[in-house]
Design a protein around this motif. Structure first.
Motif, PDB file in Angstrom:
ATOM      1  N   VAL B 296       0.835  -1.202   0.000  1.00  0.00           N
ATOM      2  CA  VAL B 296       0.000   0.000   0.000  1.00  0.00           C
ATOM      3  C   VAL B 296       0.870   1.251   0.000  1.00  0.00           C
ATOM      4  CG1 VAL B 296      -1.674   1.329   1.320  1.00  0.00           C
ATOM      5  CG2 VAL B 296      -1.953  -1.130   1.075  1.00  0.00           C
ATOM      6  N   LEU B 297       1.904   1.242   0.822  1.00  0.00           N
ATOM      7  CA  LEU B 297       2.815   2.392   0.862  1.00  0.00           C
ATOM      8  C   LEU B 297       3.462   2.627  -0.495  1.00  0.00           C
ATOM      9  CD1 LEU B 297       4.751   2.280   4.232  1.00  0.00           C
ATOM     10  CD2 LEU B 297       3.252   4.068   3.349  1.00  0.00           C
ATOM     11  N   ASN B 298       3.907   1.552  -1.097  1.00  0.00           N
ATOM     12  CA  ASN B 298       4.539   1.665  -2.411  1.00  0.00           C
ATOM     13  C   ASN B 298       3.581   2.199  -3.470  1.00  0.00           C
ATOM     14  OD1 ASN B 298       7.227   1.032  -2.163  1.00  0.00           O
ATOM     15  ND2 ASN B 298       6.763  -1.157  -1.959  1.00  0.00           N
ATOM     16  N   THR B 299       2.322   1.809  -3.332  1.00  0.00           N
ATOM     17  CA  THR B 299       1.340   2.312  -4.281  1.00  0.00           C
ATOM     18  C   THR B 299       1.237   3.826  -4.181  1.00  0.00           C
ATOM     19  OG1 THR B 299       0.140   0.303  -3.821  1.00  0.00           O
ATOM     20  CG2 THR B 299      -0.982   1.944  -5.129  1.00  0.00           C
ATOM     21  N   MET B 300       1.214   4.302  -2.937  1.00  0.00           N
ATOM     22  CA  MET B 300       1.150   5.748  -2.730  1.00  0.00           C
ATOM     23  C   MET B 300       2.341   6.430  -3.397  1.00  0.00           C
ATOM     24  SD  MET B 300      -1.560   6.131  -1.136  1.00  0.00           S
ATOM     25  CE  MET B 300      -2.736   5.166  -0.246  1.00  0.00           C
ATOM     26  N   LEU B 301       3.528   5.817  -3.234  1.00  0.00           N
ATOM     27  CA  LEU B 301       4.727   6.413  -3.827  1.00  0.00           C
ATOM     28  C   LEU B 301       4.676   6.354  -5.352  1.00  0.00           C
ATOM     29  CD1 LEU B 301       7.423   4.934  -1.439  1.00  0.00           C
ATOM     30  CD2 LEU B 301       6.733   7.320  -1.623  1.00  0.00           C
ATOM     31  N   ALA B 302       4.128   5.259  -5.840  1.00  0.00           N
ATOM     32  CA  ALA B 302       4.133   5.065  -7.291  1.00  0.00           C
ATOM     33  C   ALA B 302       3.161   5.989  -8.005  1.00  0.00           C
ATOM     34  CB  ALA B 302       3.767   3.625  -7.620  1.00  0.00           C
ATOM     35  N   ARG B 303       2.177   6.464  -7.266  1.00  0.00           N
ATOM     36  CA  ARG B 303       1.216   7.410  -7.825  1.00  0.00           C
ATOM     37  C   ARG B 303       1.896   8.486  -8.660  1.00  0.00           C
ATOM     38  NH1 ARG B 303      -2.787   9.305  -3.088  1.00  0.00           N
ATOM     39  NH2 ARG B 303      -4.503   7.936  -3.631  1.00  0.00           N
ATOM     40  N   GLU B 304       2.907   9.054  -8.050  1.00  0.00           N
ATOM     41  CA  GLU B 304       3.586  10.170  -8.680  1.00  0.00           C
ATOM     42  C   GLU B 304       4.182   9.761 -10.017  1.00  0.00           C
ATOM     43  OE1 GLU B 304       7.065  12.842  -7.065  1.00  0.00           O
ATOM     44  OE2 GLU B 304       5.758  12.072  -5.477  1.00  0.00           O
ATOM     45  N   GLY B 305       4.945   8.680  -9.967  1.00  0.00           N
ATOM     46  CA  GLY B 305       5.589   8.203 -11.180  1.00  0.00           C
ATOM     47  C   GLY B 305       4.577   7.884 -12.260  1.00  0.00           C
ATOM     48  N   PHE B 306       3.467   7.348 -11.815  1.00  0.00           N
ATOM     49  CA  PHE B 306       2.458   6.949 -12.777  1.00  0.00           C
ATOM     50  C   PHE B 306       1.822   8.148 -13.452  1.00  0.00           C
ATOM     51  CE2 PHE B 306      -0.123   3.704 -14.546  1.00  0.00           C
ATOM     52  CZ  PHE B 306      -1.276   4.367 -14.892  1.00  0.00           C
ATOM     53  N   SER B 307       1.539   9.182 -12.678  1.00  0.00           N
ATOM     54  CA  SER B 307       0.874  10.318 -13.319  1.00  0.00           C
ATOM     55  C   SER B 307       1.818  10.975 -14.323  1.00  0.00           C
ATOM     56  CB  SER B 307       0.356  11.316 -12.286  1.00  0.00           C
ATOM     57  OG  SER B 307       1.337  11.605 -11.351  1.00  0.00           O
ATOM     58  N   LYS B 308       3.132  10.887 -14.051  1.00  0.00           N
ATOM     59  CA  LYS B 308       4.098  11.383 -15.034  1.00  0.00           C
ATOM     60  C   LYS B 308       4.004  10.558 -16.322  1.00  0.00           C
ATOM     61  CE  LYS B 308       7.865  12.756 -12.194  1.00  0.00           C
ATOM     62  NZ  LYS B 308       9.118  12.148 -11.757  1.00  0.00           N
ATOM     63  N   ALA B 309       3.978   9.246 -16.133  1.00  0.00           N
ATOM     64  CA  ALA B 309       3.926   8.360 -17.301  1.00  0.00           C
ATOM     65  C   ALA B 309       2.673   8.613 -18.122  1.00  0.00           C
ATOM     66  CB  ALA B 309       3.965   6.901 -16.852  1.00  0.00           C
ATOM     67  N   ALA B 310       1.564   8.807 -17.404  1.00  0.00           N
ATOM     68  CA  ALA B 310       0.309   9.026 -18.112  1.00  0.00           C
ATOM     69  C   ALA B 310       0.330  10.362 -18.851  1.00  0.00           C
ATOM     70  CB  ALA B 310      -0.855   8.987 -17.122  1.00  0.00           C
ATOM     71  N   ALA B 311       0.969  11.351 -18.254  1.00  0.00           N
ATOM     72  CA  ALA B 311       0.976  12.678 -18.856  1.00  0.00           C
ATOM     73  C   ALA B 311       1.944  12.760 -20.035  1.00  0.00           C
ATOM     74  CB  ALA B 311       1.332  13.720 -17.806  1.00  0.00           C
ATOM     75  N   SER B 312       3.015  11.977 -20.005  1.00  0.00           N
ATOM     76  CA  SER B 312       4.050  12.091 -21.025  1.00  0.00           C
ATOM     77  C   SER B 312       3.506  11.744 -22.410  1.00  0.00           C
ATOM     78  CB  SER B 312       5.225  11.189 -20.683  1.00  0.00           C
ATOM     79  OG  SER B 312       4.830   9.846 -20.831  1.00  0.00           O
ATOM     80  N   GLY B 313       2.443  10.970 -22.447  1.00  0.00           N
ATOM     81  CA  GLY B 313       1.876  10.603 -23.745  1.00  0.00           C
ATOM     82  C   GLY B 313       0.842  11.593 -24.223  1.00  0.00           C
ATOM     83  N   ARG B 314       0.809  12.777 -23.648  1.00  0.00           N
ATOM     84  CA  ARG B 314      -0.263  13.720 -23.977  1.00  0.00           C
ATOM     85  C   ARG B 314      -0.064  14.338 -25.359  1.00  0.00           C
ATOM     86  NH1 ARG B 314      -3.881  16.926 -21.082  1.00  0.00           N
ATOM     87  NH2 ARG B 314      -3.130  16.234 -19.075  1.00  0.00           N
ATOM     88  N   THR B 315      -0.490  13.641 -26.364  1.00  0.00           N
ATOM     89  CA  THR B 315      -0.517  14.194 -27.701  1.00  0.00           C
ATOM     90  C   THR B 315      -1.945  14.053 -28.173  1.00  0.00           C
ATOM     91  OG1 THR B 315       0.002  12.029 -28.553  1.00  0.00           O
ATOM     92  CG2 THR B 315       1.838  13.554 -28.299  1.00  0.00           C
TER      93      THR B 315
END
Lengths: 401, 335
Positions: B296-315
């Motif tokens: 659960v803790l790791n999920t919280m940390l991964a949130r950040e990385g994930f939103s970056k990944a999701a945003a990087s494909g913004r075309t």
């Protein structure tokens, strides 16, 4: 005295097979719980049975397996009665067999007494009577039907002309009451989903008035009759059944006190002790019933049960990675910060609470610990009375022969 | 050129009364199955913009299916309707008595589509499957989908059997949106690395408002789960509970939802929580208090990385963008 139990039973085959089944499959645990709950009628019935027992066991040649003291038919019994097409079988199917309400349209009409044994925190039977059955005729044995009665549930179709039903109910009450004065009569004024709010209240008042007037005319004042407005399309029938079942639980006040103490100390808004299978609640704290809380708790049990179904598969490769408490525990926080907390108490029961107090929510660990303490207390309540029961029984057996 | 023009669209078509608007209401407007009785016939085309996963806007054209409308779509409106189509969702009513006529109409639509948007995806839903008896369902569905395929030359068609009364509707739509999400490969690579790190049996990503499965990864053990339709069933379960919560806290289903859900049982532990603005993450990990808390803790940390990944494909690359983003985010996950 033996006579009334065996002869002129109209359904010998069913009854016989049921007896065998229950004796074989009933685990010791089940027994000890079923033997908890006895009305006077049951105790007297039990004595019959013990008298009768020798014959029965030698016939089945399994006397060594079953201790002689074991009552064979000591389960409290819920009788579902009412005119035909009033919705008795639908209620039984929805509450005890999880049938979706709209499928009950396809139920065939009941032609013989349907007996369901419900194995849960307490074992009880539900007998679904065909509406046209004339059980008050002399060919039916009252002791057979009402002998180990827990409650008589009378279903009235509120959308139909109910005068016949009321008259028949009164006749039944007056007859049965002579032999079994302590009988609980629960009247379900059913199918009210189709009525407007005002009309619903009028019908309710009218039925209550008619029944109590007629009973007091016949000289039976303050009859123990309770009334519920029910429908299978919402939660009302579960709510009503909860109330009915609660009256059969001897330790109800103890349970309620325990739950109230727990929820006061933990800052719970409302707490229910649910039977997981039927989603009847067998006790709750003494605060007023809040239908919204009840619905959410009841639906949350569904969520957990359904999810568990998806992920509880067995495989040798599935291994635990560490230690964990054996009972399931779950909580959810909703968009408006309401928390619903669920904890498994034993195989059949779980405790569900709604928490709105923001301070309480932060102390999740404390809540868990308190619930575990409650769990111990709960199990003690159940087991303690069983031991007493056993001792009494042992003493009686010693004195008996 | 106008940017709005460039955004391509999703066409929802099929014969009148086949259930197009019903399923749209259930998936995107938080109706429950029995509410759809209130819906009337769709007149002409109903346009709606459905936000999905934040940066993906589906421009949904719900086309009324009465014959008169169909004719105008194919004649005077032809260019307007069929140009720039990203996805055509065609709904067949399994109970229809005029299968041949349905197929002819479908064929005409496909011809028009080939003319104006030859690169569109085509999904065919064989709908109202609940009306067919259980034992015949699979066979009838297969016959019908073979027939559909034979009549759609030039397109690779995905078919689904569906019904609004069970989870099959979620399966069909999850399949559709799965094809539409722009940076899916990035998301998937991220998730599988993450799942491995936290030792999860299964990780599922749900879209927030529709509760459709966006994507999922499962470990070798998680793959052994005998229940194959579990993702759709989860969508169904959670959405039903969302409705219940909305009803009892007097809000609309759209604004109701969960902040977090923890479930611990002797066989599995489950965590459900908000992940990005538009998604929920659903973790299944083996029992073990410490391992669970860690996950659960790791999920919280991964949130950040994930939103970056999701945003990087913004075309505006719709439906599928180039899959070339490096997966260095994956390592941030379980710091």
């Amino acid at each position: 005295m033996r006579e009334p139990f065996r002869p002129n039973m109209p359904w010998p085959a069913v009854e016989r097979s049921w007896l065998i089944e229950s004796d074989v499959e009933q685990p010791i645990v089940g027994d000890r719980q079923s033997s908890l709950f006895k009305s006077e009628a049951q105790l007297s019935l039990e004595q019959h049975l013990q008298g009768n027992h020798q014959v029965g066991t030698s016939a089945h040649a399994r006397s060594s397996l079953v201790p002689d003291t074991q009552p064979r038919d000591a389960k409290p019994r819920l009788l579902l009665m009412g005119l035909r097409r009033s919705g008795k079988s639908s209620i039984a199917s929805v509450v005890f067999h999880k049938m979706p309400p709209n499928e009950t349209l396809f139920l065939e009409s009941t032609t013989r007494i349907q007996k369901d044994s419900i194995h849960s925190f307490m074992d009880f039977q539900v007998w679904d009577f065909p509406g046209q059955l004339e059980y008050l005729e002399p060919s039916f044995d009252l002791e057979d039907i009402f002998g180990s009665l827990g409650a008589l549930v009378w279903v009235i179709d509120a959308q139909d002309d109910y005068l016949d039903s009321v008259a028949r109910l009164n006749r039944t009450i007056l007859t049965v009451q002579q032999y079994y004065p302590g009988i609980n009569v629960e009247v379900f004024i059913h199918k009210v989903d189709g009525l407007s709010d005002e009309y619903r209240q009028d019908t309710f008042q009218d039925i209550v008035q008619r029944i109590s007037d007629e009973l007091s005319d016949a000289g039976y004042e303050n009859a123990p009759v309770h009334y519920y407005l029910t429908s299978i399309y919402d939660y009302s029938v579960f709510e009503a059944f909860s109330k009915v079942i609660q009256k059969l639980i001897p330790n109800l006040s103890t349970l309620e006190n325990l739950i109230t103490t727990l929820s006061n100390n933990c800052g719970f808004e409302k707490t229910y002790l649910f039977d997981v299978l039927s989603k009847i609640y067998i006790a709750s704290d003494t605060r007023p019933v809040d239908m919204a809380c009840y619905e959410m708790c009841s639906d949350y049990i569904d969520v957990i049960v359904d999810i568990s179904e998806l992920y509880s598969w067995d495989h040798p490769l599935r291994k635990a990675k560490g230690e964990q408490v054996q009972e399931a525990e779950s909580h959810v926080i909703l968009h408006d910060e309401t928390m619903i907390h669920l904890m498994e108490m034993n195989k059949y029961l779980c405790l569900v609470s709604v928490i709105r107090n923001p301070e309480a929510k932060e102390k999740k660990g404390l809540i868990d610990m308190n619930c575990r303490t409650f769990q111990d207390a709960l199990n003690e309540v159940f087991s303690r009375s069983w031991e007493q029961e056993q001792e009494e029984q042992a003493a009686r057996d010693h004195g008996g022969p | 050129m106008d940017a709005r023009k460039k955004k391509r669209k999703v066409l929802l078509m099929g014969k009148s009364g086949s259930g197009k608007s019903s399923m749209r209401s259930i998936i995107f407007s938080n109706y429950v199955a029995k509410d759809v009785r209130r819906l009337g016939a769709t007149i002409d085309v109903e346009h709606s913009h459905v936000k999905f996963m934040g940066n993906l806007t589906l421009n949904l054209w719900d086309c009324g299916g009465q014959d008169a409308f169909m004719e105008t779509y194919l004649a005077s409106q032809r260019g307007n309707i069929f140009s720039d189509v990203a996805v055509l969702i065609y709904v067949f009513d399994i109970e229809s008595r005029e299968v041949d006529r349905d197929m002819d109409t479908y064929n005409a639509i496909i011809d028009a589509l080939r003319e104006f948007s030859p690169n569109a995806y085509v999904f065919c839903l064989v709908h109202k499957m609940d009306l067919i008896q259980g034992e015949h369902r699979q066979r009838i569905y297969e016959e019908r989908s073979a027939l559909i395929r034979s009549r759609s030359e030039g397109f690779r068609v995905d078919t689904f059997g569906s019904s609004i009364w069970d989870q099959s509707l979620y399966k069909a739509w999850a399949g559709i949106v799965h094809k539409l999400i722009p940076n899916l490969t990035v998301i998937e690579r991220f998730l599988s690395a993450f799942a491995k790190k936290i030792d999860a049996e299964e990780v599922i990503l749900f879209e927030r408002s529709t509760f459709l499965t966006v994507t999922s990864v499962s470990s070798d053990i998680g793959d052994l789960n005998p229940i194959f339709d579990r993702h759709e069933r989860l969508s169904n379960i959670m959405k039903a509970f969302k409705h219940c919560a909305a009803r009892n806290t007097s809000t609309t289903p759209a604004s109701a939802g969960f902040v977090v859900m923890h479930t611990k049982t002797p066989q599995f532990n489950i965590f459900l929580g908000r992940f990005t603005d538009n998604t929920y993450i659903f973790l299944v990990v083996p029992p073990g208090e410490a391992a669970y808390n860690c996950a659960v803790l790791n999920t919280m940390l991964a949130r950040e990385g994930f939103s970056k990944a999701a945003a990087s494909g913004r075309t505006d690359g719709f439906p599928l963008p180039p899959p070339e983003t490096p997966d260095d985010h994956a390592t941030n996950g379980s710091a």
